[in-house]
Enzyme design. Structure first.
Site, PDB file in Angstrom:
ATOM      1  N   GLY A   1      15.462  10.367 -59.417  1.00 36.79           N
ATOM      2  CA  GLY A   1      16.139  10.751 -60.652  1.00 36.79           C
ATOM      3  C   GLY A   1      15.661   9.683 -61.782  1.00 36.79           C
ATOM      4  O   GLY A   1      15.025   8.578 -61.228  1.00 36.79           O
TER       5      GLY A   1
ATOM      6  N   GLY B   1      16.465  11.709 -55.323  1.00 33.55           N
ATOM      7  CA  GLY B   1      16.563  12.821 -55.733  1.00 33.55           C
ATOM      8  C   GLY B   1      15.571  13.709 -55.259  1.00 33.55           C
ATOM      9  O   GLY B   1      15.781  15.076 -55.016  1.00 33.55           O
TER      10      GLY B   1
ATOM     11  N   GLU C   1      18.369   3.609 -52.546  1.00 39.96           N
ATOM     12  CA  GLU C   1      19.632   3.348 -53.760  1.00 39.96           C
ATOM     13  C   GLU C   1      20.032   1.992 -53.623  1.00 39.96           C
ATOM     14  O   GLU C   1      20.529   1.280 -54.710  1.00 39.96           O
ATOM     15  CB  GLU C   1      20.646   4.313 -53.642  1.00 39.96           C
ATOM     16  CG  GLU C   1      20.132   5.677 -54.017  1.00 39.96           C
ATOM     17  CD  GLU C   1      19.309   6.534 -53.218  1.00 39.96           C
ATOM     18  OE1 GLU C   1      18.734   7.587 -53.527  1.00 39.96           O
ATOM     19  OE2 GLU C   1      19.212   6.196 -52.142  1.00 39.96           O
TER      20      GLU C   1
ATOM     21  N   ASP D   1      22.818   9.249 -52.429  1.00 42.62           N
ATOM     22  CA  ASP D   1      23.692  10.467 -52.896  1.00 42.62           C
ATOM     23  C   ASP D   1      22.411  11.710 -52.756  1.00 42.62           C
ATOM     24  O   ASP D   1      21.874  11.767 -51.755  1.00 42.62           O
ATOM     25  CB  ASP D   1      23.987  10.432 -54.568  1.00 42.62           C
ATOM     26  CG  ASP D   1      22.639  10.442 -55.316  1.00 42.62           C
ATOM     27  OD1 ASP D   1      21.441  10.080 -55.135  1.00 42.62           O
ATOM     28  OD2 ASP D   1      22.906  11.032 -56.704  1.00 42.62           O
TER      29      ASP D   1
END
Length: 373
Positions: free
Chosen positions: A81, A129, A152, A160
């Protein structure tokens, strides 16, 4: 439903299409190209909205037999992301980021249950992502240039986009190791972990893409696939399983530091890596992996949404992005600064229900979701 768009031309109809994602038809192949090469195709809110719109339409389109996702440029499919945009939004309250994640997780869920072959070219960098838009697909192609992972914890966040689901299902405790260290992994490692399904040399990718226009996806990918080189991670599984089987992060560190004999050097390096991460992120990530075992992908995504919204309010996520990509001093000041100072009730708070804000992937459309817990 059949779309009569001309073969080989760009698909029309994506709201707000800024050219950051390109959609086209090549025969019965629907091609998605992430088109931010200077940013290694990092995902924005607009991009995931377009992905959701087109993938939903193509799922019911008799003119599309196979979907292919690839990245523009030569650096990778997707570096994750756009965390600079997330950082700026956090300073303004985090409303847009919560909406971005809701839509992105819908895309991840849709890819996992897609009714047609979904081929992801995981060449070059495939992080965060980028894993979410590739590793849930039916045919996931890695190369000798693949560098993938869920980094992350380095920025004070937790895996995620279904990353906790994927890594919790990896052999033994290798997924725990990958999640806590945030290590970049090879294509062979991705195959071992279950993040990928086929290995294709990078110079064969143009031929594979051309074949997908005329052959079934399974036949084309099988024809171009070759045996992958050995996975370094697989060769380290014995010491990884021994050290990471604990459910307590501090005990994992003790085992890594106390490792003797085979794997001791790698274990010490892993301990160093974990201790440089956000202590809160490490403990939340470990708990997330344990909680998600035996759960469905949608349940994992709902849990990740809960955790993500709590990280928007916690200090380490903002601090991690600042240190890594804003000021680039690589010197984050974590709060709390050590694993021992992260209390159990602080970790538990990240998993507390959101009430009406819960992400229900069988219910309310993402654009209708509220942002704050």
């Amino acid at each position: 439903m059949t779309d009569n768009a001309a073969q080989g031309t760009a698909d029309e109809g994506a709201s707000g299409d800024s050219g950051e994602v390109l959609f086209e038809r090549r025969g019965r192949l629907g091609v998605i190209t992430l088109n931010r090469p200077k940013a290694v195709n990092a995902l924005t809110a607009g991009m995931v909205g377009q992905l959701l719109e087109h993938l939903t339409a193509w799922a019911d389109d008799d003119g599309v037999a196979t979907v292919l996702v690839q990245g523009a440029g030569d650096r990778g499919l997707c570096a994750g992301g756009d965390i600079v945009a997330i950082y700026r939004d956090m300073l303004a309250g985090g409303e847009q980021t919560a909406q971005f994640w809701a839509t992105e997780y819908w895309v991840n869920s849709l890819i996992a249950r897609y009714p047609k072959p979904y081929v992801a070219l995981m060449d070059g960098l495939v992080l965060g992502g980028g894993v979410g838009i590739s590793a849930h697909g039916s045919l996931r192609v890695v190369t000798e240039r693949t560098r993938t992972g869920m980094p992350e914890t380095t920025i004070g966040f937790a895996p995620d986009v279904g990353g906790t689901y994927l890594l919790s299902r990896a052999p033994g405790e290798t997924g725990t190791h990958a999640a806590l260290t945030g290590a970049h992994l090879s294509g062979a490692d991705a195959l071992f972990l279950g993040l990928a399904s086929h290995f294709v040399p990078s110079d064969k990718l143009p031929g594979l893409v051309a074949a997908l226009e005329n052959e079934t996806a399974e036949a084309a990918v099988a024809r171009y696939s070759t045996e992958a080189p050995p996975s370094a991670l697989q060769g380290q599984q014995d010491w990884i399983d021994a050290c990471y089987s604990a459910d307590d992060a501090e005990e994992i560190i003790r085992r890594l530091r106390g490792r003797e004999g085979e794997g001791s050097t790698e274990a010490f390096q892993a301990a160093d890596a974990i201790e440089a991460k956000s202590p809160t992120s490490v403990k939340v990530t470990l708990d997330a992996l344990r909680r998600v075992k035996g759960r469905t992908l949608d349940e994992a995504l709902a849990q990740e949404y809960r955790v993500g919204l709590r990280f928007l309010e916690a200090p380490d996520f903002r601090e991690g992005i600042r240190a890594q990509v804003v000021d680039k001093d690589r010197n984050p000041r974590w709060k709390p600064p050590t694993l021992a100072e992260v209390a159990a009730d602080q970790v538990e708070h990240f998993f507390a229900p959101l009430g009406s804000r819960e992400l229900d992937l069988q219910g309310v459309e993402p654009q209708q979701k509220g942002a704050r817990p």
